[in-house]
Design an enzyme around this catalytic site. Sequence first.
Site, PDB file in Angstrom:
ATOM      1  NE  ARG A   1      36.600 107.641 103.312  1.00  0.00           N
ATOM      2  CZ  ARG A   1      36.286 106.745 102.383  1.00  0.00           C
ATOM      3  NH1 ARG A   1      35.695 107.126 101.270  1.00  0.00           N
ATOM      4  NH2 ARG A   1      36.530 105.479 102.567  1.00  0.00           N
ATOM      5  CB  ILE A   2      40.010 107.841 109.188  1.00  0.00           C
ATOM      6  CG1 ILE A   2      38.555 107.404 108.913  1.00  0.00           C
ATOM      7  CG2 ILE A   2      40.249 107.912 110.705  1.00  0.00           C
ATOM      8  CD1 ILE A   2      38.239 105.958 109.305  1.00  0.00           C
TER       9      ILE A   2
ATOM     10  CB  THR B   1      41.523 104.078 115.302  1.00  0.00           C
ATOM     11  OG1 THR B   1      42.155 104.895 114.300  1.00  0.00           O
ATOM     12  CG2 THR B   1      41.751 104.686 116.675  1.00  0.00           C
TER      13      THR B   1
ATOM     14  NE  ARG C   1      38.420  96.195 110.064  1.00  0.00           N
ATOM     15  CZ  ARG C   1      37.638  97.240 110.343  1.00  0.00           C
ATOM     16  NH1 ARG C   1      38.014  98.145 111.231  1.00  0.00           N
ATOM     17  NH2 ARG C   1      36.457  97.377 109.747  1.00  0.00           N
TER      18      ARG C   1
ATOM     19  CD  GLU D   1      38.602  93.926 116.840  1.00  0.00           C
ATOM     20  OE1 GLU D   1      39.412  94.670 116.272  1.00  0.00           O
ATOM     21  OE2 GLU D   1      37.379  94.037 116.721  1.00  0.00           O
TER      22      GLU D   1
ATOM     23  CG  HIS E   1      36.502  97.673 116.636  1.00  0.00           C
ATOM     24  ND1 HIS E   1      36.878  96.666 115.764  1.00  0.00           N
ATOM     25  CD2 HIS E   1      36.299  98.752 115.847  1.00  0.00           C
ATOM     26  CE1 HIS E   1      36.884  97.117 114.524  1.00  0.00           C
ATOM     27  NE2 HIS E   1      36.538  98.379 114.547  1.00  0.00           N
TER      28      HIS E   1
ATOM     29  N   GLY F   1      35.841 103.029 117.843  1.00  0.00           N
ATOM     30  CA  GLY F   1      36.304 104.191 117.077  1.00  0.00           C
ATOM     31  C   GLY F   1      35.184 105.007 116.465  1.00  0.00           C
TER      32      GLY F   1
HETATM   33  C1  GLV Z   1      34.967 100.055 112.037  1.00  0.00           C
HETATM   34  O1  GLV Z   1      35.956  99.468 112.369  1.00  0.00           O
HETATM   35  C2  GLV Z   1      34.630 100.321 110.689  1.00  0.00           C
HETATM   36  O2  GLV Z   1      35.306  99.832 109.775  1.00  0.00           O
HETATM   37  O3  GLV Z   1      33.631 101.021 110.482  1.00  0.00           O
HETATM   38  C1  GLV Z   2      39.016 104.578 105.105  1.00  0.00           C
HETATM   39  O1  GLV Z   2      38.103 104.019 104.547  1.00  0.00           O
HETATM   40  C2  GLV Z   2      38.943 105.935 105.546  1.00  0.00           C
HETATM   41  O2  GLV Z   2      37.820 106.452 105.586  1.00  0.00           O
HETATM   42  O3  GLV Z   2      40.006 106.487 105.880  1.00  0.00           O
END
Ligand code: GLV
Ligand code: GLV
Length: 324
Positions: free
Chosen positions: A157-158, A236, A238, A267, A285, A287
């Site tokens: 997704r991200i 962004t 881990r 971290e 952290h 993001g």
């Molecule tokens: C932040 O790092 C998350 O996983 O939401």
């Molecule tokens: C991971 O969980 C994403 O949202 O890319």
Amino acid sequence: MSRPKVLITRKIPTPGIELLKTECDVEINTKERALTRSELLSMAADKDAVLCLLTDKIDAEFFDAVPNLKGVANYAVGFDNMNVSEASLRGIPMSNTPEVLTEATAEMAWALLFSVARRIVESDLFLRSGQWKGWGPLQYVGTGVSGKTLGIVGPGRIGTSMALMSRGFNMKILYSGNRKNNLLEKELGAELVSFSKLVKESDFISLHVPFWAETKHMFSASVFKEMKKSSIIINTARGAVIKEDDLLDALVTGEIAGAGLDVYEFEPEVTENLKILNNVVLTPHTGSGTIKSRDDMSVMAAVNILAMLKNEKPPQCINPEVFE
Ligand code: GLV
Ligand code: GLV
């Protein structure tokens, strides 16, 4: 009937807290820090559900300490802090907060990318410290972004969202991962390539893989050697996807040109010598840290807890096998 007891392990935005309070007795850690391990175990002990942070370790010892536990909601999309198979063995559902933070995190990747490419932090410090005596043709010249090659490691997704945001910059998009991403291919002409090709050909590499055994130290010395000397890496995802010591070496020796980091291998410890480099931008952290995204995460986590307390499958369940 007594109301269920819920622990929130750190103050989160109000909307989720208010929602939980409609049906539950809520205890919140109001300290300006995460709970220590022993505080976590003792505050959770009498609770029916826990809304926790990505820094809280949720494992067998935790489950042993919380006998009435009906579920745990992680206030994060990544859930490498949770032992999911152990939870499933014990029939305890768990949830995360996907989607509501996708754009916020993708935007953060871009913020870091531009900050490193155009030397924003470095030049801001120069100006603030009173050293700027006037416009100079060679001052803080950086790297352009338009028309360059962006490599997305992990087009979930991200990663997908970040790639789609490149549209205004006319970039060539490469991605590596287990699956073809039809949206990226159709919208951007993106190309699924091997990890090694992505590493060799990208000008910017942005990491969006979850952290697990297969992604630990995906970027170490041998990979940095393959990257272009002009390339910039953005993380962004881990911290431990990158071997931080090796990254430091690669930056110091000029194997790569820069790094924008929001997450760290150990971290909240950050490799000390990264902090003295000019070609690195470091954020703590943050993001997912937009007001809207953090509000929405709080409501999503609360909705999941309310379902778990009723022994229902929570909407963002990460171990649906519990209900099979
Ligand atoms: C932040 O790092 C998350 O996983 O939401
Ligand atoms: C991971 O969980 C994403 O949202 O890319």
